[in-house]
Design an enzyme around this catalytic site. Sequence first.
Site, PDB file in Angstrom:
ATOM      1  N   SER A 445       0.816  -1.214   0.000  1.00 22.34           N
ATOM      2  CA  SER A 445       0.000   0.000   0.000  1.00 22.34           C
ATOM      3  C   SER A 445       0.849   1.264   0.000  1.00 22.34           C
ATOM      4  O   SER A 445       1.934   1.302   0.593  1.00 22.34           O
ATOM      5  CB  SER A 445      -0.913   0.015   1.239  1.00 22.34           C
ATOM      6  OG  SER A 445      -1.741  -1.123   1.262  1.00 22.34           O
ATOM      7  N   HIS A 539      -7.298  -0.320   6.427  1.00 23.58           N
ATOM      8  CA  HIS A 539      -6.869  -1.714   6.555  1.00 23.58           C
ATOM      9  C   HIS A 539      -6.874  -2.174   8.016  1.00 23.58           C
ATOM     10  O   HIS A 539      -7.165  -3.346   8.293  1.00 23.58           O
ATOM     11  CB  HIS A 539      -5.486  -1.898   5.943  1.00 23.58           C
ATOM     12  CG  HIS A 539      -5.480  -1.839   4.442  1.00 23.58           C
ATOM     13  ND1 HIS A 539      -6.076  -2.804   3.667  1.00 23.58           N
ATOM     14  CD2 HIS A 539      -4.974  -0.914   3.577  1.00 23.58           C
ATOM     15  CE1 HIS A 539      -5.925  -2.495   2.380  1.00 23.58           C
ATOM     16  NE2 HIS A 539      -5.266  -1.357   2.304  1.00 23.58           N
TER      17      HIS A 539
END
Length: 609
Positions: A445, A539
């Site tokens: 990410s 997340h």
Amino acid sequence: MVVTGEKDPGITGLHSERLKERALRTIKALRKEGQPTAPVKEQPNSAFSRPPHSRWRRSASHAAPHSPALPLLASDWRVRGASQSARPLPLRGRCRGLAQLEAAVGGGMSRLVPCLRSRLLLCECRAVSRGLLRVSLAAGPCRGTAGCGAASDVSMEELLSRSVPPLPPYETKEKAPPPAELRGAEFVRYYRGLPAGPPRAELLTRLARDFGVDHGRVAEFSAKVLQAREQQRELGALLQAEDRLRYYLNPRYRGLFQHLGRLEGGLRFLVELRGDLVEGLASKAVDGPHVKEMSGVLKNMLSEWFSTGFLNLERVTWQSPCEVLQKISDSEAVHPVRNWVDMKRRVGSYRRCYFFSHCAIPGEPLIVLHVALTSDISSSIQAIVKEVEPLETEDADKITTAIFYSISLTQQGLQGVELGTYLIKRVVKELQKELPQIKTFSTLSPIPGFTKWLVGLLSSQTKELEKNELFTESERQELSQITGDCTTETLKKLLNNNEWVRSEKLVNALHSPLMRLCAWYLYGEKHRGYALNPVANFHLQNGSVLWRINWMADTSPRGIAAACGMMVNYRYFLEDTASNSAAYLGTKAIKASEQVLSLVSQFQQNSKL
């Protein structure tokens, strides 16, 4: 009189094939009904033998009496010299085109044209009875033409008064008739006819301000609820008073949104309208508590309409429709697609691409997830999207890990609607069915906002302490030897300029301090108790573990500018995601690996905020 077969620029090869099939079906149907027709034979120079994108013309002298292109007159045949701006509505254009062709080719069409005209008229009557609103909503932006009901013909105040249904009394709420469907279609045409910018902003502001909650009724029934509690009346009376209050807390424009959501094409329109609200609030084009409240109300309604039961998971391959591939390419917000070769790579071997679509908007990507199938947890995005390997057959034995490296929302109007969490969970289940040997699920990410946060921190320390305490003395000396100056301004210029990555000495000197600062940014910097970074917060809410920070993982200009080239892995341990999510949401505790905790400890020892 010369008839032209100038096709619309939007007609593609796929459309031509479908139109050809429709033409042949029409001729077959006529034969079954006993209508005499000549044998249909595709000519070498027919419309279907030519490239679908070419623009062609044919004169009356060359028109075949029974050409397969005949049923296409509805949309594809035009009279040369006719104004395209004065183009008739689709339902009228069919018979008009037949009349023009009949006049042009003479007696050769005397038997077939009347029959086709009668069949088209019958189809159009059925279409009007079944799909008048569909034609209205699907017509797209109204440009003020005669049949569209131009925005100038109706005042904005009059339109809103007609379109927004009144809130019926509580006693008759179940028996109140639904608003007229044409009112909703009129609102859609009017709104789409307004140019983007101030005109639409004015309409949205008026809608939110003048058609919201009736505060007088809310105050009245709030008092009745308090009175019922103070008098300790029976539970049924209290619950009824609360239900009345709840009913009158609904704004009037909610009724309009509910009505539009039931129309065909209305859900797509509401997503577009919410997109305008989000964009307007971000740019301050529309502002105020009423508009923010309306955006929130519409977001909650879209959250119900776009719940997982109405969503379809679809996989994208190189054989997917070109329109879908183009939309996914255009909407890629994390790692932009460079060309079609790059796009083919992202849906090819060792890659997966999935998206959610809605049953009311089939085939339209709402949110897209890209996955790389690897043998370990990736530490560099270049290995996934930049290094193009020769095309090879996928070897399942080499695949043990799934890396989620990009998730992008394609519809701005769905911002804030929970789609990403459900998409990841559905994709995990899909991959487990297809490749049961995959045991490791992780992300690679970006870290948006890190560089901006660090530069702001350097500026604030300079104002308050007149020196930088984020770097140790030895680190400042090493940087001073390389740059000749280690003041805060020099560091800010370095971070705001991507050129520092060209110097191997600077890259090595900044490695340790930036890694520990990034670890603290992800782990220690909070907003209302949760992670400040939006990607980390997303997340961690899903139950992942802050697993590993990767140095020089994204050396693209965007990656260097956003996070000094760093990226992070969030690892999903499927058996622990539920407990991790509950711990983060409940106690705001972040689950992190030893590498991250070690970097956080280094920050606490060597850097001072």
